[in-house]
Design an enzyme around this catalytic site. Structure first.
Site, mmCIF file in Angstrom:
data_model
loop_
_atom_site.group_PDB
_atom_site.id
_atom_site.type_symbol
_atom_site.label_atom_id
_atom_site.label_comp_id
_atom_site.label_asym_id
_atom_site.label_seq_id
_atom_site.Cartn_x
_atom_site.Cartn_y
_atom_site.Cartn_z
ATOM 1 N N ARG A 55 44.456 4.592 -3.759
ATOM 2 C CA ARG A 55 44.569 5.420 -4.969
ATOM 3 C C ARG A 55 45.906 5.148 -5.681
ATOM 4 O O ARG A 55 46.021 5.302 -6.877
ATOM 5 C CB ARG A 55 44.447 6.904 -4.608
ATOM 6 C CG ARG A 55 44.174 7.794 -5.814
ATOM 7 C CD ARG A 55 44.030 9.254 -5.426
ATOM 8 N NE ARG A 55 45.281 9.843 -5.040
ATOM 9 C CZ ARG A 55 45.477 10.589 -3.945
ATOM 10 N NH1 ARG A 55 44.485 10.815 -3.108
ATOM 11 N NH2 ARG A 55 46.662 11.089 -3.681
ATOM 12 N N TYR A 109 34.924 5.562 -31.788
ATOM 13 C CA TYR A 109 33.765 5.655 -30.884
ATOM 14 C C TYR A 109 33.385 7.128 -30.649
ATOM 15 O O TYR A 109 34.257 7.971 -30.421
ATOM 16 C CB TYR A 109 34.154 4.965 -29.575
ATOM 17 C CG TYR A 109 33.142 5.028 -28.472
ATOM 18 C CD1 TYR A 109 31.790 4.772 -28.690
ATOM 19 C CD2 TYR A 109 33.541 5.302 -27.172
ATOM 20 C CE1 TYR A 109 30.872 4.809 -27.660
ATOM 21 C CE2 TYR A 109 32.633 5.343 -26.123
ATOM 22 C CZ TYR A 109 31.299 5.100 -26.375
ATOM 23 O OH TYR A 109 30.400 5.136 -25.348
ATOM 24 N N ASP A 182 43.102 1.744 -29.032
ATOM 25 C CA ASP A 182 41.962 1.223 -28.274
ATOM 26 C C ASP A 182 41.664 -0.169 -28.838
ATOM 27 O O ASP A 182 41.194 -0.314 -29.966
ATOM 28 C CB ASP A 182 40.765 2.182 -28.456
ATOM 29 C CG ASP A 182 39.521 1.727 -27.695
ATOM 30 O OD1 ASP A 182 39.407 0.532 -27.396
ATOM 31 O OD2 ASP A 182 38.655 2.582 -27.433
ATOM 32 N N LYS A 207 33.549 -4.342 -21.729
ATOM 33 C CA LYS A 207 33.075 -5.108 -22.887
ATOM 34 C C LYS A 207 33.560 -6.567 -22.838
ATOM 35 O O LYS A 207 33.215 -7.273 -21.929
ATOM 36 C CB LYS A 207 33.512 -4.394 -24.167
ATOM 37 C CG LYS A 207 33.232 -2.885 -24.158
ATOM 38 C CD LYS A 207 31.749 -2.593 -24.103
ATOM 39 C CE LYS A 207 31.367 -1.166 -24.395
ATOM 40 N NZ LYS A 207 31.462 -0.214 -23.315
HETATM 41 C C1 LIG Z 1 35.735 1.180 -28.583
HETATM 42 C C2 LIG Z 1 35.333 1.760 -27.266
HETATM 43 N N1 LIG Z 1 36.259 2.400 -26.523
HETATM 44 C C3 LIG Z 1 35.948 2.937 -25.323
HETATM 45 C C4 LIG Z 1 34.670 2.880 -24.827
HETATM 46 C C5 LIG Z 1 34.356 3.527 -23.514
HETATM 47 O O1 LIG Z 1 34.281 2.583 -22.502
HETATM 48 P P1 LIG Z 1 33.437 2.768 -21.160
HETATM 49 O O2 LIG Z 1 32.002 2.771 -21.533
HETATM 50 O O3 LIG Z 1 33.877 1.588 -20.323
HETATM 51 O O4 LIG Z 1 33.864 4.064 -20.544
HETATM 52 C C6 LIG Z 1 33.675 2.211 -25.564
HETATM 53 C C7 LIG Z 1 32.293 2.148 -25.038
HETATM 54 O O5 LIG Z 1 31.366 1.737 -25.707
HETATM 55 C C8 LIG Z 1 34.010 1.653 -26.813
HETATM 56 O O6 LIG Z 1 33.090 1.032 -27.583
#
Ligand SMILES: Cc1ncc(COP(=O)(O)O)c(C=O)c1O
Length: 394
Positions: A55, A109, A182, A207
């Site tokens: 952890r 998102y 992000d 992704k």
């Molecule tokens: C721009 C973006 N940030 C964060 C996330 C969240 O990621 P996760 O699905 O790995 O939790 C996504 C998921 O589609 C995303 O498109």
């Protein structure tokens, strides 16, 4: 040792050998045997680097963290179980000693909005939304709402808006607000937000970074200012990635630049082709000279690398026609993700932005006829043929 003891001990915990494996092994161990209790004590106290408990840190995770730190040009990183776990941990890190107020980009998102409103709001975090492409509006919101941080995406999901990270970082610094970016859609090949003044950069490594649709993960890379807090909190609440996922992500990252270059090329070709398709009303892609953020894009994204995502509206389509279109696709994968080697298509209305209220969708410009396409690395002619067949069938 006798058989019952051998079954538990044989083979494991061999002393290190001088040979170094070419790739980092998957360390499934939950804890480590230290040479002495004094050594363990120093590791627990964070006075000495070393392994004690997964952890806290794990050699496979540590290798991936070193890799993303190097790609994002940061001070240090944390590998998390998902992109959402990474976003939540990033918010808690920067807001630990700050007002629990988050200024959130309007174009973002859907689950990030839900994280703020459904998960963090009940714990006392307040959220306000702002159009991060309107610097005057951001300045006013920073002055009026006095947030502890601003959170945004480099290339927004799903309409591909591109904010001026350098200008926003300067505004945040002046207002004593942290900036979390992000970078999932852009990847560090296109943009490295920390170099532009951001404090924390987050990825859904599910992704483009992992890229093969076989693992979930999130990564946070921090500046020196936030690194210790991020790690100290994660030692307690443990949002960490599992070692197998770290291994798969690291394996994926090795080819991410090749894949993303190809995905950008395919996406640009698809955007150009879709613009002249009779069944397509409008195409969203950052190479468009008429894009509302064209000037920022010219400063921010490298020539020819405008991302692997294309969004488009189907002429006069409602939900039923979009369902028909997606159900008619033969090669393109209809699934709720993006950035994989295979092309993927998704209907934001019912998936990525499903729970965003109608008025908010309208404000963001997400219409009922919008499709989000993630270009894969396949032959461009096969992707076009599949889209064309489905557009004509629908
Ligand atoms: C721009 C973006 N940030 C964060 C996330 C969240 O990621 P996760 O699905 O790995 O939790 C996504 C998921 O589609 C995303 O498109």
């Amino acid at each position: 040792m006798r058989i019952r003891s051998k079954a538990v001990h044989a083979g494991d915990r061999k002393p290190p050998k001088p040979q170094i494996p070419v790739s980092t092994p998957v360390h499934f161990a939950s804890s480590w045997v230290n040479t002495t209790q004094a050594e363990l004590d120093r590791i627990f106290a964070a006075e000495e680097k070393g392994f004690a408990y997964s952890r806290y840190t794990n050699p496979t995770n540590e290798a991936l963290e070193e890799l993303i730190t190097s790609l994002e040009n940061g001070h240090g990183s944390l590998a998390c179980a998902s992109g959402m776990a990474a976003l939540e941990h990033a918010l808690k890190t920067v807001l630990l000693d700050r007002p629990k107020r988050v200024l959130c980009a309007r174009d973002i998102y859907g689950a990030t909005i839900k994280l703020l409103l459904d998960v963090l709001k009940p714990f006392g975090f307040e959220t306000a939304f702002v159009d991060t492409n309107d610097l005057a509006a951001v300045e006013a919101a920073l002055a009026g709402f006095k947030p502890g941080c601003l959170i945004m995406e480099t290339i927004s999901n799903p309409l591909l808006r591109v904010g001026d990270i350098a200008a926003l970082a300067a505004l945040c610094k002046r207002a004593d607000s942290a900036l979390i970016v992000d970078n999932t859609f852009a990847t560090p090949l296109l943009v490295r937000p920390l170099e532009l003044g951001a404090d924390l950069v987050v990825h859904s490594s599910t992704k483009y970074l992992a890229g093969h649709g076989d693992t979930l993960g999130g990564l946070i890379t921090a500046t020196e200012q936030y690194f210790e807090t991020m790690r100290r909190l994660s030692r307690i609440n443990g949002p960490v990635m599992g070692p197998m996922e770290s291994y798969l992500t690291m394996r994926g990252v090795k080819t991410f630049a090749l894949r993303v270059e190809r995905q950008c090329q395919n996406a640009a070709k698809l955007a150009a082709w879709l613009r002249s398709h009779p069944a397509v009303e409008r195409v969203y892609y950052p190479d468009d000279p008429a894009h509302p953020d064209a000037a920022v894009i010219a400063r921010t994204l490298p020539e020819g690398l405008y991302g692997g995502m294309v969004s488009f509206e189907v002429c006069g389509a409602g939900r039923a026609r979009i369902f028909e279109f997606l159900d008619s696709l033969k090669m393109i994968v209809r699934a709720t993700s993006l950035g994989d080697v295979h092309s993927m298509a998704l209907y934001p209305w019912i998936s990525s932005h499903r729970d965003v209220p109608l008025d908010k969708k309208a404000e963001m410009g997400i219409r009922e006829n919008l499709v989000r396409l993630s270009a894969g690395i396949e032959d461009i002619e096969d992707i076009k043929e599949d889209l064309d067949g489905a557009l004509r069938a629908a």
